[in-house]
Design a protein around this motif. Structure first.
Motif, PDB file in Angstrom:
ATOM      1  N   VAL A  33     -12.755  -0.159  26.456  1.00  0.00           N
ATOM      2  CA  VAL A  33     -11.370   0.165  26.133  1.00  0.00           C
ATOM      3  C   VAL A  33     -10.959  -0.453  24.804  1.00  0.00           C
ATOM      4  CG1 VAL A  33     -10.760   0.356  28.572  1.00  0.00           C
ATOM      5  CG2 VAL A  33     -10.447  -1.825  27.404  1.00  0.00           C
ATOM      6  N   ARG A  73      -7.704   0.313  21.373  1.00  0.00           N
ATOM      7  CA  ARG A  73      -6.869   1.303  20.717  1.00  0.00           C
ATOM      8  C   ARG A  73      -7.719   2.336  19.985  1.00  0.00           C
ATOM      9  NH1 ARG A  73      -1.685   0.458  19.330  1.00  0.00           N
ATOM     10  NH2 ARG A  73      -1.909   2.618  18.666  1.00  0.00           N
ATOM     11  N   ASN A  74      -7.144   3.529  19.734  1.00  0.00           N
ATOM     12  CA  ASN A  74      -7.831   4.538  18.925  1.00  0.00           C
ATOM     13  C   ASN A  74      -8.233   3.928  17.587  1.00  0.00           C
ATOM     14  OD1 ASN A  74      -5.661   7.102  20.163  1.00  0.00           O
ATOM     15  ND2 ASN A  74      -7.774   6.793  20.698  1.00  0.00           N
ATOM     16  N   GLU A  80     -14.797   9.853  27.643  1.00  0.00           N
ATOM     17  CA  GLU A  80     -13.681  10.675  28.131  1.00  0.00           C
ATOM     18  C   GLU A  80     -14.168  11.779  29.077  1.00  0.00           C
ATOM     19  OE1 GLU A  80     -10.704   9.890  27.849  1.00  0.00           O
ATOM     20  OE2 GLU A  80     -10.432   8.723  26.018  1.00  0.00           O
ATOM     21  N   SER A 132     -12.272   5.871  28.698  1.00  0.00           N
ATOM     22  CA  SER A 132     -11.290   6.753  29.318  1.00  0.00           C
ATOM     23  C   SER A 132      -9.894   6.184  29.108  1.00  0.00           C
ATOM     24  CB  SER A 132     -11.566   6.908  30.814  1.00  0.00           C
ATOM     25  OG  SER A 132     -10.600   7.761  31.416  1.00  0.00           O
ATOM     26  N   HIS A 133      -8.939   7.094  28.926  1.00  0.00           N
ATOM     27  CA  HIS A 133      -7.533   6.692  28.892  1.00  0.00           C
ATOM     28  C   HIS A 133      -6.868   6.961  30.244  1.00  0.00           C
ATOM     29  CE1 HIS A 133      -8.173   7.142  24.445  1.00  0.00           C
ATOM     30  NE2 HIS A 133      -7.638   5.953  24.539  1.00  0.00           N
ATOM     31  N   ASN A 144      -7.706  12.590  24.295  1.00  0.00           N
ATOM     32  CA  ASN A 144      -8.369  11.488  23.561  1.00  0.00           C
ATOM     33  C   ASN A 144      -7.417  10.450  22.987  1.00  0.00           C
ATOM     34  OD1 ASN A 144     -10.869  12.905  23.905  1.00  0.00           O
ATOM     35  ND2 ASN A 144     -10.393  14.125  22.107  1.00  0.00           N
ATOM     36  N   ASP A 179      -4.767   7.245  23.022  1.00  0.00           N
ATOM     37  CA  ASP A 179      -4.359   6.097  23.818  1.00  0.00           C
ATOM     38  C   ASP A 179      -2.899   6.288  24.224  1.00  0.00           C
ATOM     39  OD1 ASP A 179      -2.546   4.924  21.795  1.00  0.00           O
ATOM     40  OD2 ASP A 179      -4.392   4.533  20.687  1.00  0.00           O
ATOM     41  N   PRO A 180      -2.416   5.519  25.207  1.00  0.00           N
ATOM     42  CA  PRO A 180      -1.055   5.745  25.719  1.00  0.00           C
ATOM     43  C   PRO A 180       0.040   5.693  24.656  1.00  0.00           C
ATOM     44  CG  PRO A 180      -2.272   4.336  27.227  1.00  0.00           C
ATOM     45  CD  PRO A 180      -3.137   4.514  26.017  1.00  0.00           C
ATOM     46  N   ARG A 192      -0.184   8.850  22.522  1.00  0.00           N
ATOM     47  CA  ARG A 192       0.250  10.000  23.332  1.00  0.00           C
ATOM     48  C   ARG A 192       1.770  10.073  23.371  1.00  0.00           C
ATOM     49  NH1 ARG A 192       1.899  10.105  28.575  1.00  0.00           N
ATOM     50  NH2 ARG A 192       1.822  12.118  29.668  1.00  0.00           N
TER      51      ARG A 192
END
Length: 543
Positions: A35, A37-38, A194, A222-223, A483, A485-486, A489
């Motif tokens: 995990v 951040r993008n 993902e 995975s997010h 793809n 991250d929260p 998004r």
């Protein structure tokens, strides 16, 4: 098993990861969530673990079978059937085709010697097929495919006739079929980037159970936090600020608590150290005024600096991309009109006679089961593909289309971030483009980075950046939150809420639909048009 030694990962001049010693290990029974951040280096690190890329420094030692699902899988021969692609994971497709060929010779050969040779060869092939579990394998492969939303009716279709989402699920089915080894479990190390993209809720539930029962190692990006919580017993956190990996030998929930505690500890230690360093510097200033105390003053300053340098660097607030959609250019009442859109793949009809009128500022969601033609419809509207019928797309006054492709087809992987943006926005001056890319978190050496080396989230940000300068008044968005991250998004969802142009949206994300507040829905493959109601929300996750 996978073991890294002094692994160093870079993107251009930027260090993404520095993992000294054997910090990163994947052993049977490890279910690791990778995990960060993008842009932190998750996808790049995964490719290196899989042997698809080389590290900047150190080495990766692999033992045993590895099943790797990249974010954007590129399958080989698209003329082979989906069934054969899955069976090829154990080499069963080749043996089966050879058996079929020998059976044909046995039935048609006129010479007894030729027929006898075919019988002997068929017997050897059949024995090999049996040893590999071939007779059970077909039903096993079909069971896995069905669980991933690939029904029996499409397994004999060529890959080239399937949607992007279906092809990705075929690749996932192929990897899981290989890992099942005929007994449902194996020591294969799975590297999944993902894996829930394009899966509906039932398929995600099935995948969760499969991965929890997998006896080999697993590393998963995975997010989907529910999937991470249900499956993972370890977490690797890639810190984009420090360029390091923190290894947590615990499940997802405990990891969240441990990381919060760790960050709070770092903040306390830094605050205490800064307080002491400030006191030392003040004392040094007082002593420095006296020539006889100058040496002591320098020592105090050096001690203060050493005190701060020895601390773990506190993770600063992650930068957030300022994602927005363009200010739409003026246009007529109905900038886009489509009549009789039809798409065929050979003799297979995807949909036929679809009519669609996009009025200025309208908001439309396209729904349908996987393979119903949602992505294909957007490609027809964008002019990327042509209709097979007599219908077509008519551009209204002032139409400017902005197309976001779910497979990032609008990005040239061989060109740099900068060149991709220049190609997409040829009329925008350099200073404005640099400011735009900076808002989407692309700057410095990263502008010269080949787009093909970007993570899925970074590619999404790059494609969205190109839309901003387009002044598009009709956006065609195909899975724009995949793809991400929260935090990123949420930025996209905010952009959807505030955009004043027209939107045609394809998505599995209920949050994206709610943010859009659609007025109408198109249901494929029939092309039925209806006013939006909450009754359709159930279809969004299942589609």
């Amino acid at each position: 098993m996978i073991v890294t030694k002094d692994l160093e990962v870079r993107a251009g001049a930027r260090t993404l990861l520095d993992a000294p010693g054997e910090q990163l290990r994947v052993q049977p029974g490890d279910r690791i969530g990778l995990v960060g951040r993008n842009g932190a280096g998750k996808t790049t690190t995964m490719r290196i673990l899989a042997g698809e890329g080389e590290p900047y420094g150190g080495e990766v030692i692999r033992a045993g079978d590895i099943g790797y699902l990249p974010q954007d899988p590129r399958e080989g021969d698209v003329t082979v059937s989906a069934r054969d692609r899955v069976l090829s994971a154990r080499g069963l497709d080749t043996i089966r085709h050879s058996m079929e060929r020998q059976q044909e010779i046995m039935e048609t050969a006129g010479a007894p010697a030729k027929r006898d040779a075919a019988i002997r060869k068929y017997s050897r092939l059949e024995e090999r097929y049996h040893d590999l579990g071939g007779y059970e394998a077909d039903s096993e492969a079909a069971r896995i495919c069905d669980a991933l939303g690939l029904p029996e009716r499409i397994l004999d279709q060529p890959l080239g006739t399937l949607s992007g989402g279906q092809r990705r699920r075929v690749e996932l089915a192929r990897i899981l079929f290989a890992a099942s080894g005929g007994a449902g479990k194996s020591a294969t190390t799975l590297l999944l980037d993902e894996p829930t993209n394009h899966l509906d809720a039932d398929s995600i539930t099935w995948l969760r159970g499969f991965l929890r029962g997998h006896e080999g190692g697993l590393v998963m990006i995975s997010h989907d936090v529910d999937l991470l919580a249900a499956v993972c017993n370890k977490v690797w956190f890639l810190d984009a600020v420090r360029g390091e990996a923190d290894v947590y030998n615990m499940g997802w929930r405990k990891y969240l608590d441990a990381r919060a505690t760790d960050e709070a500890r770092r903040r306390r230690e830094r605050a205490n150290a800064e307080k002491k360093a400030t006191a030392l510097r003040r004392q040094a200033d007082k002593l420095g005024a006296k020539a006889t105390k100058a040496r002591a003053a320098k020592q105090m300053v050096a001690r203060a600096e050493r005190m701060l340098d020895e601390l773990d660097e506190e993770t600063v607030a992650d930068k957030v991309a300022h994602i927005s959609f363009p200010t739409p250019a003026p246009c007529g009442k109905t900038p886009l009109n489509a009549r009789g859109l039809t798409k065929m793949y050979g003799s297979l009809e995807v949909f036929a006679g679809v009519d669609l009128a996009i009025d200025r500022g309208s908001r439309v969601v396209v729904l349908g089961f996987n393979g119903a033609g949602k992505t294909t419809l957007l490609k027809l509207l964008a002019g990327v593909e042509r209709t097979d019928g007599e219908g077509g797309v008519v551009s209204g006054h002032g139409l400017k289309i902005g197309y976001f492709a779910q497979e990032h087809d609008t990005i040239d992987p061989a060109k740099s971030v900068w060149q991709n943006t220049v190609d997409a926005c040829p009329e925008v001056d350099e200073q404005e483009l640099r400011g735009l890319l900076g808002a989407f978190m692309f700057s410095g050496a990263q502008l010269e980075q080949p787009a093909g080396t970007l993570s899925g989230g970074e590619k999404t940000r790059l494609a969205l950046a190109a839309l901003v300068s387009s002044r598009a008044n009709v956006l065609l968005l195909d899975e724009p939150t995949n793809n991400l991250d929260p935090v990123s998004r949420e930025q996209v969802l905010d952009a959807l809420r505030t955009y004043t142009g027209a939107v045609v949206l394809v998505t599995h994300d209920p949050g994206a639909v709610r943010a859009l507040e659609p007025e109408r829905v198109i249901v494929l493959p029939d092309g039925t048009e209806d006013l939006w109601s909450e009754d359709y929300m159930e279809i969004v996750e299942l589609a």
